[in-house]
Design an enzyme around this catalytic site. Structure first.
Site, PDB file in Angstrom:
ATOM      1  N   CYS A  54       0.595  -1.280  -0.165  1.00 46.65           N
ATOM      2  CA  CYS A  54       0.007  -0.298   0.188  1.00 46.65           C
ATOM      3  C   CYS A  54       0.816   1.055   0.132  1.00 46.65           C
ATOM      4  CB  CYS A  54      -0.939  -0.303   1.218  1.00 46.65           C
ATOM      5  SG  CYS A  54      -2.560   1.288   1.213  1.00 46.65           S
ATOM      6  N   HIS A  89      -3.611  -5.697   1.183  1.00 47.12           N
ATOM      7  CA  HIS A  89      -3.420  -5.835   1.896  1.00 47.12           C
ATOM      8  C   HIS A  89      -3.840  -7.794   2.334  1.00 47.12           C
ATOM      9  CE1 HIS A  89      -2.672  -1.523   4.108  1.00 47.12           C
ATOM     10  NE2 HIS A  89      -3.873  -1.326   3.220  1.00 47.12           N
TER      11      HIS A  89
END
Length: 480
Positions: free
Chosen positions: A340, A421
């Protein structure tokens, strides 16, 4: 085993303070009610956390409520956490309402009375929808229940209990000390109307022989006028995802000669630290968190995690020598992984022309991946599937910013980057990143993540059931 009755009252666990264990106890009770034949659901009107999760609909809630939903055996939904605050700094926060960001607010703007009733209507409606579908709704308060200066603007503690007509249980952390004062104060600082809703107390995080606290338990009951439903011992061998990252700095271990040393870079605005729980439990791995350049140089795998403020964290990585250490480790053949915001930092540039994150308009990245990232107002939140080494893997995305690649996972040499994630929750991914260190691996048969989670929720339920008077709690929740 308890025989289910038609309908239980909603239950809300409120705390004498923050970090007393409300989230984990809520998960425990969710699993106990499921085991006993009910159809429970969790609810927290307002959560403040950087650790969030994308629902199947692609909307954002606090990770703790996603964990509690798993304990209930149901899919997470925004009604379980209609209001999520994601701090940008000590004084500002992004406000996520019903799974979507509605802008940034200063603490002063957010907590003033103007506009609160609109937020209150939203969280009350979310509870009402859940209550119509599930039995019981297991609610969680936030922080301390006795912050009387915030009484008029509170959305999550006693006003929510009043709306739900919920039975209130106070959770106190005996490990931090002052349990008598905190229990007594939490009861006596309530209005007479709210005090009537308080039906019991749970003493949490006890160390030692519980029999030695029997007199203390009676004293608390006499002082507060409500029963102590249980004294729950501290546990260390049950693994439930934590909501807060306050303990991460303590997870700093020395390098292990016979294991793969994985260093997670400890960022100032780190989010979604639960991305590393599976890797941390792998017997082949010694995982630790660090902001020391020397640790980075000596590790086998370096992981840059997610962050709420990519540019600010990138600035501090450069200033503190961490960026140089990552580049040096990569040059020496170490594996570097960015997830991310960490993925964005590993690219060539990070640009923020609209000032989404603050005052830094543009900054060079660490330069290990061939991407450029531009921040934008639109937020991506979705669950995803991806192919990795022939295996179908799962994860979720929560990010602002678009990078110049169409690949879900970008691997260039010994550097891997992804927005996903849960990337490291997949066995195919972990086996791939550990393969270069085969001589350090120990043969083992890994339990699947789903099997492991189910085992841990059941262990947690057994632990809490053993130390809480569940029959008394059922009596309280079933009374007309």
């Amino acid at each position: 085993m308890h025989t289910p009755i038609t309908k239980l009252h909603p239950l809300i666990l409120v705390g004498t303070g923050s970090d007393v264990g409300k989230s984990v106890l809520t998960a425990a009770l969710c699993r106990i009610f499921l085991q006993d034949g009910y159809h429970p659901a969790p609810f927290k009107a307002q959560n403040m956390a950087l650790n969030s999760y994308a629902t199947p609909e692609g909307l954002e809630i606090g990770r703790a409520q996603a964990v509690q939903a798993e304990a209930c055996g149901i899919a997470p939904h925004t009604d379980m956490n209609p209001l999520l605050l994601k701090p940008n700094s000590d004084t500002t926060t992004q406000v996520v309402l019903n799974g979507k960001p509605i802008g940034n607010r200063s603490a002063y703007e957010y907590f003033r009375k103007e506009g609160r009733e609109e937020l209150r209507a939203n969280v009350n409606s979310a509870f009402d929808r859940l209550s119509a579908l599930y039995n019981p709704v297991v609610m969680e308060g936030a922080g301390s229940v006795s912050e009387i200066n915030l009484r008029d603007t509170d959305l999550v503690n006693m006003p929510m209990a009043r709306h739900a007509n919920a039975d209130v249980i106070i959770v106190a952390d005996i490990d931090r000390g002052g349990v008598f004062a905190s229990c007594y104060g939490s009861v006596m600082l309530q209005t007479p109307e709210d005090r009537k809703l308080i039906k019991g107390i749970i003493i949490n995080k006890f160390r030692g022989d519980i029999r030695l606290f029997e007199d203390g338990r009676k004293m608390i009951e006499e002082l507060c006028g409500v029963p102590v439903l249980g004294v729950v011992p501290m546990f260390r061998d049950i693994y439930i995802e934590e909501e807060d990252s306050v303990q991460l700095q303590q997870k700093h271990q020395t390098l292990a000669a016979n294991k793969v040393n994985a260093a997670v870079v400890l960022l100032r605005h780190m989010s979604n630290f639960t991305d590393f729980n599976v890797l941390e439990r792998d017997p082949r791995v010694n995982l630790f968190y660090t902001n020391n350049p020397k640790d980075i140089e000596n590790a086998d795998i370096i992981i840059l995690p997610g962050t709420k403020s990519t540019l600010d964290d990138l600035y501090h990585l450069r200033r503190e020598g961490m960026a140089s250490a990552i580049i040096s480790a990569h040059r020496n053949g170490k594996t570097v992984i960015g997830i991310c915001g960490g993925f964005q930092m590993l690219g060539q540039t990070v640009n923020d022309p609209e000032g989404i994150e603050g005052g830094i308009e543009s900054m060079p990245g660490i330069g290990l991946l061939s991407i450029h990232t531009t921040m934008g107002a639109e937020k991506t939140t979705r669950q995803v599937e991806f192919e990795f080494n022939g295996a179908t893997c799962k994860g979720y995305e929560i990010h602002q910013g678009v990078s110049t690649t169409d690949k879900q996972v970008l691997q260039e040499g010994n550097c891997i980057g992804t927005y996903i994630h849960g990337f490291l929750d997949n066995a195919a991914v972990i086996d791939h990143i550990l393969r270069p260190f085969a001589e350090k691996e120990k043969a083992h048969k890994a339990m699947s993540l789903d099997e492991f989670k189910e085992q841990q929720y059941n262990l947690l339920a057994d632990h809490v059931r053993k130390h809480i008077d569940m029959e008394k709690l059922y009596e309280i929740m079933g009374n007309d």
